[in-house]
Design a protein around this motif. Structure first.
Motif: not given
Length: 209
Positions: A66-72, A89-93, A95-97
């Motif tokens: 829960x903690x790990x995924x909720x951060x994302x 927006x997709x590039x940022x997304x 990169x975040x993944x």
């Protein structure tokens, strides 16, 4: 500070220490099969604290998930507040993944462990509260990009698996990285930055018109 407030701080600190310990051990040992004695020792608490705060080891691992995924998910909420093009927006997304899997290389394995032989309630929670928001956000970006003529038509479901497979691939394959590609024990920051850049551009290339 009142005595009760002090107890709340201490409780939160112990709970967080157990979650941090489990996360660290899974990263170091490259497995989700970790023992409660090892977790407690890393957190410097008695192993009975796991049952006290989480009910069981499985309860603790679900809390960690829960903690790990909720951060994302919270990062995604902020992403949609940005005044940027769908491509950016997709590039940022993306990169975040990739950053998420670098930080939490055990994520897919933990999800599978948590749904294996799990109650319907737990499976529903993981699917509806943790995974669907991420897949839905990505679909929203794709649909926005198609509508604005920036993206070609793709299947959002398949692109989601493209994304997760690409993001997870390097960080969950230490053996291949070490045995086949030069004896590197795990991805370091420099390799992660190179991999993130290549992965994001490769995935975007499959979207852009």
């Amino acid at each position: 500070m009142s005595i009760e407030a002090g107890k709340r701080v201490e409780k939160g600190a112990i709970r967080d220490a157990l979650l941090d310990a489990a996360s660290a051990l899974m990263r170091e040992q490259d497995t989700v099969e970790i023992g409660i004695l090892d977790i407690a020792a890393r957190a410097s608490v008695n192993h009975g604290m796991i049952r006290y705060y989480f009910g069981s080891k499985e309860g603790m691992l679900l809390a960690l998930l829960d903690r790990d995924v909720m951060h994302a998910i919270h990062q995604l909420e902020a992403l949609f507040q940005l005044d940027v093009t769908p491509t950016e927006r997709m590039r940022i997304h993306l990169s975040g993944i990739v950053d998420t899997y670098y930080r939490i290389p055990y994520l897919n394995r933990l999800i599978q462990a948590m749904v294996r032989d799990a109650t319907p309630e737990r499976v529903h929670h993981i699917a509806e509260e943790l995974l669907k928001p991420i897949a839905g956000a990505q679909q929203r970006i794709i649909e926005e990009g198609i509508a604005k003529g920036e993206f070609r038509a793709v299947d959002p479901k398949l692109f989601y698996f493209n994304t997760i497979g690409s993001a997870d691939g390097l960080y969950s394959n230490r053996f291949t990285l070490s045995a086949v590609f030069g004896g590197i024990p795990e991805a370091n920051e420099a390799l992660h930055e190179r991999y993130r850049a290549q992965t994001v551009e490769t995935l975007l290339a499959g979207l852009l018109r």
